[in-house]
Every structure is written in structure tokens, then in C-alpha cells.
Design a protein around this motif. Structure first.
Motif, PDB file in Angstrom:
ATOM      1  N   ALA A   1       4.994  -3.032  -5.719  1.00 59.12           N
ATOM      2  CA  ALA A   1       3.662  -3.301  -5.172  1.00 59.12           C
ATOM      3  C   ALA A   1       2.887  -4.256  -6.069  1.00 59.12           C
ATOM      4  O   ALA A   1       2.174  -5.148  -5.592  1.00 59.12           O
ATOM      5  N   ALA A   2       3.018  -4.071  -7.391  1.00 56.68           N
ATOM      6  CA  ALA A   2       2.303  -4.923  -8.347  1.00 56.68           C
ATOM      7  C   ALA A   2       2.715  -6.378  -8.193  1.00 56.68           C
ATOM      8  O   ALA A   2       1.875  -7.288  -8.273  1.00 56.68           O
TER       9      ALA A   2
ATOM     10  N   THR B   1       2.539   1.692  -3.420  1.00 58.24           N
ATOM     11  CA  THR B   1       1.601   2.218  -4.408  1.00 58.24           C
ATOM     12  C   THR B   1       1.411   3.722  -4.226  1.00 58.24           C
ATOM     13  O   THR B   1       1.442   4.488  -5.197  1.00 58.24           O
TER      14      THR B   1
ATOM     15  N   ASN C   1      -1.710   0.847 -12.625  1.00 61.16           N
ATOM     16  CA  ASN C   1      -0.850   1.987 -12.936  1.00 61.16           C
ATOM     17  C   ASN C   1       0.383   1.569 -13.725  1.00 61.16           C
ATOM     18  O   ASN C   1       0.802   2.269 -14.661  1.00 61.16           O
TER      19      ASN C   1
ATOM     20  N   ALA D   1      -1.539  -0.747  -8.155  1.00 61.06           N
ATOM     21  CA  ALA D   1      -0.187  -0.681  -8.704  1.00 61.06           C
ATOM     22  C   ALA D   1      -0.112  -1.425 -10.027  1.00 61.06           C
ATOM     23  O   ALA D   1       0.556  -0.977 -10.976  1.00 61.06           O
TER      24      ALA D   1
ATOM     25  N   TRP E   1       5.686   1.147  -8.179  1.00 62.70           N
ATOM     26  CA  TRP E   1       4.488   0.426  -8.602  1.00 62.70           C
ATOM     27  C   TRP E   1       4.816  -1.034  -8.941  1.00 62.70           C
ATOM     28  O   TRP E   1       4.028  -1.928  -8.662  1.00 62.70           O
TER      29      TRP E   1
ATOM     30  N   GLN F   1       0.835  -1.210   0.000  1.00 65.35           N
ATOM     31  CA  GLN F   1       0.000   0.000   0.000  1.00 65.35           C
ATOM     32  C   GLN F   1       0.865   1.254   0.000  1.00 65.35           C
ATOM     33  O   GLN F   1       0.583   2.216  -0.714  1.00 65.35           O
TER      34      GLN F   1
ATOM     35  N   TRP G   1       2.552   6.965  -6.617  1.00 63.90           N
ATOM     36  CA  TRP G   1       1.680   8.049  -7.102  1.00 63.90           C
ATOM     37  C   TRP G   1       2.287   9.416  -6.816  1.00 63.90           C
ATOM     38  O   TRP G   1       2.214  10.325  -7.655  1.00 63.90           O
TER      39      TRP G   1
ATOM     40  N   ASP H   1      -0.862  -5.933  -5.561  1.00 64.82           N
ATOM     41  CA  ASP H   1      -1.668  -4.724  -5.365  1.00 64.82           C
ATOM     42  C   ASP H   1      -2.302  -4.328  -6.695  1.00 64.82           C
ATOM     43  O   ASP H   1      -1.606  -4.011  -7.660  1.00 64.82           O
TER      44      ASP H   1
END
Length: 382
Positions: free
Chosen positions: A291-292, A265, A302, A299, A288, A262, A269, A296
Motif C-alpha cells: 500500500a505504501a 492497509t 505504519n 501504510a 503495508w 486501502q 492492521w 497510501d
């Protein structure tokens, strides 16, 4: 239940903490041990326990767990509480004797019944785990309460958890908050985070953004990653603190570096937009991606969009579709719309009107208006 030993990480440390009498001034360790032996051989229970401690630690005598056990037993059998605890600990760790949970809990209980707080906690753990005794959350809660009332941090923490879950006691957020506070005031970071969450949600306490931020900060400063994330969110929204994107980025980064998806991500941003930190698409992609890879969905979406438009990374429709699909399959409406568009225009996948409609409709079902416009355009061109 995991035994969290703040007082006693090692057998020797715990013996020292519980039972060592102050040595007589001017005596060497060997002379002090000799004094203990003289009294111990005459049946003095305290001296027997102290002599056992000398053997356990090697203070003034050759270290020997077997000799320690012998003197702890003599003292324990006379009802000396500290020795009963030390004998229980010997059985638990298998020091000087074959390891036995049943014998450990037997002697811990004797010490606990005489008010030794750490023994009360240990008996509670045995009941919680069903080791050496028949498992019983009710008995565990009973002994945790006794230890908690004497200030044992681990018992306070466990008791709070029991009240939160209604495990072994009647469920009560108010009682849970009470014990979270006691553990938090002793500096336990997880308890501080939990208490902050209670204030955040008004659960068991009167809702207070300021109190929530206060306790999140205490835990965050100790390195608690979830507290760092939550404190960053407070700064993002100005909840309980003065709004500050820079402070938010600072705390998101600390949590992100500990692997909290979290936080990664959100930091991504901020890097993407330049809020509170230097603007950098490359840094955004970096966070990202981390996190991806943890699953997530924001993420993933994005990151997919970055690949689609070549922001911070070399443009790749194939990679875009890969990450958009992962987010879309988790229910992210924006990713579903973007994946539908990829199918509609054949970007990164073979063009398929049917697949485009499937994903656009999923997005529409979640209220995505742009997906509705794309679907109408697709139908009009059929």
C-alpha cells in the motif's frame, strides 16, 4: 466514451444476436442459405439480411464480409431495421468496406429510429464521443434513455452516470439511483457498487446500511475490488451486517490481492493486531509495503514505524525516516510527529533542532498533543 459490449464482443456474435432468423427444421446450413438466396434475389428484405448474416458467419456459404455487406445494404435500403444495424456495424468495424464512423452512425440512426435498442445505444455513444457526428451530451442522453428503457444494460449504466454528473441532463441523484438499480439488477458489478454507495450515504435513496451491505456483497462476489473493500469495512464496524473481524479480513484480503491500497492497509492492521486473522508483524509489513508503494499515507506511516522499532522487519532508522517522510509530506500527523522526533534525536538523519520543530509544529497544527509535549521538551533542553 468506451463502448462496453456485453451483447456483442465480436462482429459475428452481434450479427447472430440481432438478426438471424430461425432456420427451417431439417435443412442443412447450405440448404438454408440457398433458400435465403432464392427469396433475397426476389427482393425479400428479411431474406437479404439473413443471407448477409450467412456470409458474415460463413454458415452454409463461403465466409465473405464483402458479400455480407452487399446483402445487408440491399435489405437496409428497403428499410429493414436489423439490416440497417448490421450495415452500420460493418462500417464501424470496417468489415467488407472502408471503416467510416459517419456511415456507421448514419445506418445505426436509421435502425435506432425504428426501435432497435442496441442501435439506440450505439448512436448515444457516437454522440458522447463526437465520432461521426457533432459531440452532444444532450443527444447522447436522449438515445441512451431510449435504449435504457428497452433494457440495454450499458445504456442504463451510462444514463445513471449522466444523471449523477448532470451531463446532458438535469443533475438528479434520484434518477441516477433509479438507473443504477436497473443496471445492478441485470448483474453489473460496478452498478451494484454504485447503488450500494448511494444507500450507504443516503444519496438519491433512503439511507440503509442493510441495503448498502446487500449490494456491496453482490458486487464483491463478482470480484469487484472496491465492493470487497467496502463490504470488509461494513464487517469491521458492524454496519448493515453482524460485526466480524474474520469476515472483514476475508474481504480485505480479496481486495488487497487485487491491489486496492486501502484494503492492503487495513489487512496489514489486522495482521499486526491479530484481529480476524493470525497475528504476524511480517504479514503486516508485507501488506503495508504494498500500500505504501501506491502512496497510501497510513501504510507509509505504519511501515516507517515498523522500521523504527524493528517489528516484522530488521530495524533501520534510515528506512524509517524514508517512509515517515513520505507520510508526513502528505499531511499525516503521527508521521510528522515521529519524523520530528527522528530529527530531535538524530535517528536516521543528522540531528536538527530546527527541522524537529518544523515537523512537530505541523503535527501540533493538526491537534497532535504528543507532538506538543515533545516540542516543549525540546525547547526546555535548548
Amino acid at each position: 466514451m468506451k463502448r462496453v459490449r456485453f451483447v456483442a464482443l465480436l462482429l459475428v456474435c452481434l450479427w447472430g444476436a440481432v438478426s438471424v432468423a430461425a432456420p427451417e427444421e431439417g435443412l442443412s446450413p447450405a440448404e438454408q442459405a440457398a433458400r435465403y438466396r432464392e427469396a433475397a434475389e426476389q427482393g425479400d428484405a428479411e431474406a437479404q439480411n439473413n443471407l448477409g448474416t450467412c456470409y458474415a458467419t460463413g454458415e452454409g456459404v463461403a465466409q465473405s464480409y464483402e458479400e455480407a455487406l452487399k446483402w445487408f445494404r440491399k435489405s437496409a435500403e428497403q428499410g429493414y431495421a436489423e439490416a440497417q444495424f448490421n450495415l452500420g456495424l460493418s462500417y464501424y468495424n470496417g468489415r467488407g468496406v472502408e471503416r467510416s464512423d459517419a456511415e456507421a452512425v448514419k445506418w445505426y440512426r436509421k435502425a435506432a429510429e425504428q426501435g432497435i435498442a442496441q442501435a439506440q445505444y450505439e448512436v448515444g455513444v457516437f454522440y458522447a464521443d463526437g465520432e461521426g457526428v457533432e459531440q452532444s451530451y444532450e443527444e447522447a442522453a436522449k438515445w441512451f434513455l431510449k435504449a435504457a428503457e428497452q433494457g440495454v444494460l450499458e445504456a442504463q449504466f451510462n444514463l445513471a452516470l449522466y444523471y449523477q454528473k448532470g451531463q446532458g441532463v438535469k443533475q438528479s441523484y434520484e434518477e441516477a439511483a433509479k438507473w443504477w438499480r436497473k443496471a445492478a439488477e441485470q448483474g453489473n458489478a460496478q452498478a451494484q457498487t454504485n447503488l450500494a454507495f448511494y444507500y450507504d450515504k443516503g444519496q438519491g435513496v433512503k439511507q440503509s446500511d442493510e441495503e448498502a451491505a446487500k449490494w456491496y456483497r453482490k458486487a464483491a462476489e463478482q470480484g469487484d475490488a472496491q465492493a470487497q473493500t467496502n463490504l470488509a469495512l461494513c464487517y469491521t464496524s458492524g454496519q448493515g451486517v453482524k460485526q466480524s473481524n474474520a469476515e472483514a479480513a476475508k474481504w480485505f484480503r480479496k481486495a488487497a490481492e487485487q491491489g486496492v491500497a486501502q484494503a492492503q492497509t487495513n489487512l496489514g492492521w489486522q495482521c499486526y493486531t491479530g484481529q480476524g486473522t493470525a497475528q504476524s508483524y511480517e504479514e503486516a509489513v508485507k501488506w503495508w509495503r504494498k500500500a505504501a508503494e501506491q502512496g497510501d499515507l497510513l501504510a507509509q506511516c505504519n511501515l516507517g514505524m515498523c522500521y523504527l522499532y524493528g517489528e516484522g522487519v530488521r530495524r533501520s532508522d534510515k528506512e524509517a525516516v524514508k517512509w515517515l517522510r513520505k507520510a508526513a509530506e502528505q499531511g499525516d500527523a503521527q508521521a510528522q510527529r515521529a519524523l520530528g522526533a527522528c530529527y530531535a534525536y538524530g535517528r536516521g538523519v543528522r540531528r536538527s533542532t530546527e527541522q524537529a520543530k518544523v515537523w512537530l509544529r505541523k503535527a501540533i497544527e493538526q491537534g497532535d498533543r504528543e507532538a506538543g509535549g515533545l516540542l516543549l521538551e525540546l525547547q526546555a533542553n535548548e
